[in-house]
Design a protein around this motif. Structure first.
Motif, PDB file in Angstrom:
ATOM      1  N   GLY A   6       0.806  -1.217   0.000  1.00 58.77           N
ATOM      2  CA  GLY A   6       0.000   0.000   0.000  1.00 58.77           C
ATOM      3  C   GLY A   6       0.839   1.267   0.000  1.00 58.77           C
ATOM      4  N   GLY A   7       0.168   2.404   0.203  1.00 62.25           N
ATOM      5  CA  GLY A   7       0.855   3.686   0.259  1.00 62.25           C
ATOM      6  C   GLY A   7       1.515   4.035  -1.059  1.00 62.25           C
ATOM      7  N   GLU A   8       2.780   4.458  -0.979  1.00 60.46           N
ATOM      8  CA  GLU A   8       3.512   4.873  -2.170  1.00 60.46           C
ATOM      9  C   GLU A   8       3.710   3.720  -3.151  1.00 60.46           C
ATOM     10  OE1 GLU A   8       5.363   7.321  -4.838  1.00 60.46           O
ATOM     11  OE2 GLU A   8       4.187   7.837  -3.064  1.00 60.46           O
ATOM     12  N   ILE A   9       3.743   2.496  -2.635  1.00 64.79           N
ATOM     13  CA  ILE A   9       3.890   1.332  -3.522  1.00 64.79           C
ATOM     14  C   ILE A   9       2.692   1.237  -4.464  1.00 64.79           C
ATOM     15  CG2 ILE A   9       3.988  -1.189  -3.617  1.00 64.79           C
ATOM     16  CD1 ILE A   9       6.587   0.128  -2.743  1.00 64.79           C
ATOM     17  N   GLU A  10       1.512   1.506  -3.953  1.00 59.26           N
ATOM     18  CA  GLU A  10       0.319   1.493  -4.806  1.00 59.26           C
ATOM     19  C   GLU A  10       0.442   2.514  -5.932  1.00 59.26           C
ATOM     20  OE1 GLU A  10      -4.046   3.393  -4.817  1.00 59.26           O
ATOM     21  OE2 GLU A  10      -3.517   2.406  -2.930  1.00 59.26           O
ATOM     22  N   VAL A  11       0.857   3.718  -5.571  1.00 58.54           N
ATOM     23  CA  VAL A  11       0.964   4.787  -6.558  1.00 58.54           C
ATOM     24  C   VAL A  11       1.970   4.422  -7.647  1.00 58.54           C
ATOM     25  CG1 VAL A  11       1.511   7.226  -6.929  1.00 58.54           C
ATOM     26  CG2 VAL A  11       0.346   6.508  -4.813  1.00 58.54           C
ATOM     27  N   ARG A  12       3.145   3.943  -7.237  1.00 60.10           N
ATOM     28  CA  ARG A  12       4.196   3.619  -8.199  1.00 60.10           C
ATOM     29  C   ARG A  12       3.852   2.387  -9.037  1.00 60.10           C
ATOM     30  NH1 ARG A  12       9.473   2.729  -5.464  1.00 60.10           N
ATOM     31  NH2 ARG A  12       8.485   2.731  -3.418  1.00 60.10           N
ATOM     32  N   SER A  13       3.037   1.514  -8.492  1.00 68.96           N
ATOM     33  CA  SER A  13       2.678   0.299  -9.227  1.00 68.96           C
ATOM     34  C   SER A  13       1.928   0.607 -10.514  1.00 68.96           C
ATOM     35  CB  SER A  13       1.834  -0.625  -8.348  1.00 68.96           C
ATOM     36  OG  SER A  13       2.609  -1.164  -7.298  1.00 68.96           O
ATOM     37  N   LEU A  14       1.201   1.716 -10.539  1.00 75.14           N
ATOM     38  CA  LEU A  14       0.471   2.082 -11.752  1.00 75.14           C
ATOM     39  C   LEU A  14       1.417   2.336 -12.916  1.00 75.14           C
ATOM     40  CD1 LEU A  14      -2.190   4.533 -10.235  1.00 75.14           C
ATOM     41  CD2 LEU A  14      -2.397   2.067 -10.628  1.00 75.14           C
ATOM     42  N   ASP A  15       2.647   2.734 -12.611  1.00 78.79           N
ATOM     43  CA  ASP A  15       3.610   3.061 -13.665  1.00 78.79           C
ATOM     44  C   ASP A  15       4.105   1.830 -14.418  1.00 78.79           C
ATOM     45  OD1 ASP A  15       3.458   5.740 -13.005  1.00 78.79           O
ATOM     46  OD2 ASP A  15       5.187   5.659 -11.646  1.00 78.79           O
ATOM     47  N   VAL A  16       3.969   0.641 -13.841  1.00 76.27           N
ATOM     48  CA  VAL A  16       4.531  -0.548 -14.498  1.00 76.27           C
ATOM     49  C   VAL A  16       3.455  -1.402 -15.168  1.00 76.27           C
ATOM     50  CG1 VAL A  16       6.414  -0.590 -12.839  1.00 76.27           C
ATOM     51  CG2 VAL A  16       4.426  -2.061 -12.444  1.00 76.27           C
ATOM     52  N   LEU A  17       2.190  -1.043 -15.004  1.00 79.10           N
ATOM     53  CA  LEU A  17       1.114  -1.814 -15.616  1.00 79.10           C
ATOM     54  C   LEU A  17       0.942  -1.443 -17.094  1.00 79.10           C
ATOM     55  CD1 LEU A  17      -1.520  -1.667 -12.750  1.00 79.10           C
ATOM     56  CD2 LEU A  17      -0.611  -3.774 -13.754  1.00 79.10           C
ATOM     57  N   LYS A  18       0.644  -2.429 -17.906  1.00 79.00           N
ATOM     58  CA  LYS A  18       0.336  -2.173 -19.312  1.00 79.00           C
ATOM     59  C   LYS A  18      -1.074  -1.586 -19.408  1.00 79.00           C
ATOM     60  CE  LYS A  18       0.800  -6.293 -20.954  1.00 79.00           C
ATOM     61  NZ  LYS A  18       0.752  -7.503 -21.826  1.00 79.00           N
ATOM     62  N   PRO A  19      -1.444  -0.942 -20.502  1.00 79.42           N
ATOM     63  CA  PRO A  19      -2.813  -0.413 -20.651  1.00 79.42           C
ATOM     64  C   PRO A  19      -3.849  -1.505 -20.394  1.00 79.42           C
ATOM     65  CG  PRO A  19      -1.410   0.409 -22.405  1.00 79.42           C
ATOM     66  CD  PRO A  19      -0.594  -0.612 -21.663  1.00 79.42           C
ATOM     67  N   GLY A  20      -4.818  -1.189 -19.552  1.00 80.66           N
ATOM     68  CA  GLY A  20      -5.837  -2.164 -19.203  1.00 80.66           C
ATOM     69  C   GLY A  20      -5.417  -3.115 -18.105  1.00 80.66           C
TER      70      GLY A  20
END
Length: 305
Positions: free
Chosen positions: A213-227
């Motif tokens: 959670g926390g900042e890890i959640e925010v940064r995780s969006l950067d590594v996901l492919k579209p969708g």
């Protein structure tokens, strides 16, 4: 009997002497062989989730237990004394970190035969939550790439194993001390979170499983492919932030289910592993609770009467 109990929100739990409970209709008395502590226990004791899981003091700690049936309440016909069982109690009832517990017979699952009861307590919530994530929420498919944060944790260690079983490519974050452990569980790539920003090491991920959670959640969006899909375990994620970037986000809170628990018991008997950080006696349960609360356990913290 002895039991680890909360006496007030925010206080360190203490071991008290209390009467052995008596099973009522539809219940059984279980002699506890082991209980597994969970992060939810810490949240309950701290009063952080009292709107959802209010408790009455004193309240015996814990939901996950393994043991043997000692006494049947009226109307119970599906179980026998000395049956080895595992179960998860209602979080508002607790009762696991003790010598005995009364539990609903309908919530019992036969314990795995391949591993000792002490280890079996460690799969009750963690493995069943991972099953929920991998097979019911993310529905991981062969060839997909999944990033598992905190792969050496109780849930993360099972997500790695179940994701590999589904044929996914598994990448995980872990400390150097835990690297060999998560590799043996099935992680193909290990990112040292103590020295590397995972965003510099991975991209185009289909699913991120976040138990931090926390900042890890925010940064995780950067590594996901579209969708791509973010699965959050500690708290509900920012759904709007994910949607604004063309991503999906879900919050998974474990829902007890005997069919699901029976599935993971079968997998344990097939060879999947329960990762245990440490096993402590009930007399040291308060210290074990404090250790778990500090957030660095590698696998499950088990308490044995």
């Amino acid at each position: 009997m002895k039991a680890l109990q909360f006496t007030a929100y925010g206080d360190t739990p203490v071991v008290n002497e209390i009467p052995v409970p008596v099973p009522g209709p539809g219940e059984v008395l279980v002699r506890i062989a082991a209980a597994a502590l969970n992060p939810l226990d810490v949240k309950i004791g701290g009063g952080y989730v009292q709107d959802f899981f209010p408790i009455t003091f004193p309240s015996t700690v814990g939901t996950d237990l393994a043991g043997t049936v000692q006494q049947l309440g009226p109307g119970v016909t599906d179980w026998h004394t000395d049956d080895a069982v595992i179960t998860r109690t209602d979080p508002t009832a607790g009762g696991a970190v003790a010598e005995y517990a009364v539990v609903p017979a309908a919530g019992l699952v036969r314990a795995p035969s391949r591993i000792p009861l002490g280890a079996a307590a460690g799969l009750v919530t963690s493995a069943a939550t991972a099953w929920q994530v991998v097979n019911e929420v993310a529905t991981l498919q062969a060839g997909q790439k999944v990033l598992v944060h905190a792969g050496a944790g109780g849930v993360g260690s099972w997500v790695i194993q179940l994701a590999r079983r589904a044929g996914a490519r598994v990448v995980t974050t872990a400390s150097p001390a835990a690297a060999e452990t998560v590799r043996k569980l099935g992680a193909e790539e290990i990112i040292d979170y103590t020295s590397v920003d995972f965003r510099d090491a991975i991209s185009d991920v289909d699913v991120v499983v976040d138990s931090v959670g926390g900042e890890i959640e925010v940064r995780s969006l950067d590594v996901l492919k579209p969708g791509g899909l973010l699965v959050s375990l500690p708290v509900p994620p920012d759904f709007e932030r994910a949607a604004a970037r063309g991503l999906r986000a879900v919050f998974v809170f474990h829902d007890s289910n005997t069919e699901r628990l029976a599935e993971v018991v079968a997998l344990a008997d097939e060879g999947l592993e329960v990762l245990v950080d440490r096993t402590v006696p009930l007399s040291n349960a308060a210290q074990a609770f404090g250790y778990l609360a500090r957030g660095h356990a590698k696998g499950k913290v088990i308490v044995q009467p």
